[in-house]
Design an enzyme around this catalytic site. Structure first.
Site, PDB file in Angstrom:
ATOM      1  CB  CYS A  10      -9.379   3.653 -32.545  1.00 50.00           C
ATOM      2  SG  CYS A  10      -7.593   3.416 -32.614  1.00 50.00           S
ATOM      3  CG  ASN A  13      -3.153   6.440 -33.277  1.00 49.38           C
ATOM      4  OD1 ASN A  13      -2.235   7.243 -33.309  1.00 49.38           O
ATOM      5  ND2 ASN A  13      -3.717   6.007 -34.369  1.00 49.38           N
ATOM      6  CB  CYS A  15      -5.955  -2.069 -32.805  1.00 44.22           C
ATOM      7  SG  CYS A  15      -5.032  -2.869 -31.481  1.00 44.22           S
ATOM      8  NE  ARG A  16     -10.806   0.051 -32.361  1.00 39.78           N
ATOM      9  CZ  ARG A  16     -11.627   0.486 -31.427  1.00 39.78           C
ATOM     10  NH1 ARG A  16     -12.931   0.349 -31.599  1.00 39.78           N
ATOM     11  NH2 ARG A  16     -11.166   1.054 -30.332  1.00 39.78           N
ATOM     12  CB  SER A  17      -7.406   5.051 -35.776  1.00 38.79           C
ATOM     13  OG  SER A  17      -6.438   5.099 -34.760  1.00 38.79           O
ATOM     14  CG  ASP A 124     -10.679  -2.388 -28.639  1.00 40.00           C
ATOM     15  OD1 ASP A 124      -9.687  -2.874 -29.216  1.00 40.00           O
ATOM     16  OD2 ASP A 124     -10.613  -1.745 -27.577  1.00 40.00           O
TER      17      ASP A 124
END
Ligand code: 4NP
Length: 152
Positions: A10, A13, A15-17, A124
């Protein structure tokens, strides 16, 4: 087909990934194969930091501990060291395409394309509310489950 090694990417690195990494590792924990599972960011702003506290919290609420993970930036060698490089959104995908060395062996995918056959972004949540993190968790959990069954 052997279970592929997987790098989730993401922007930051945090939040999402990291959530995708933790969920995917959790879902594959019972399998005999232990492929490399990791995550990285396009940007280097948060290198060395733990995931965002809201990602840690939403994962923990579902029994997954991601607090030990640390952010790192995508490197050219990632395109050799992983079978699949999976972008959280289309902007990440475009950036990865620009970074991809000519010698890359990894296959580059948009997460939703790999998981659902769609072209959606994993939104995001960084400037959002906790409910945005819950929505991201839910999308990542169903997507990772679909990916796991694809390679089972
Ligand atoms: P991520 O979210 O890409 O899911 O980790 C973000 C984290 C940090 C920033 C942007 C997005 N940032 O601008 O610092």
């Amino acid at each position: 087909m052997p279970t592929p090694s997987m790098l989730f990417v993401c922007l930051g690195n945090i939040c999402r990934s990291p959530l995708a990494e933790g969920i995917y590792r959790h879902l594959t924990a019972g399998t005999s194969e232990k492929p490399l599972i990791a995550s990285a960011g396009i940007g280097g702003w948060h290198v060395g930091n733990p995931p965002d506290r809201r990602s840690i919290k939403v994962a923990a609420a579902h029994g997954i501990d991601i607090s030990h993970q640390r952010a790192r930036q995508v490197q050219p060698s990632d395109f050799q060291n992983f079978d699949l490089v999976v972008a959280m959104d289309r902007s990440n995908l475009t950036r990865l395409q620009a970074l991809e060395p000519a010698t890359a062996s990894a296959k580059l995918h948009l997460f939703s394309a790999l998981a659902f056959g769609t072209q959606q972004d994993v939104p995001d949540p960084y400037y959002g509310e906790f409910t945005d993190f819950e929505a991201v968790y839910s999308m990542l959990f169903s997507g990772c489950s679909a990916v796991v069954s694809k390679f089972a």
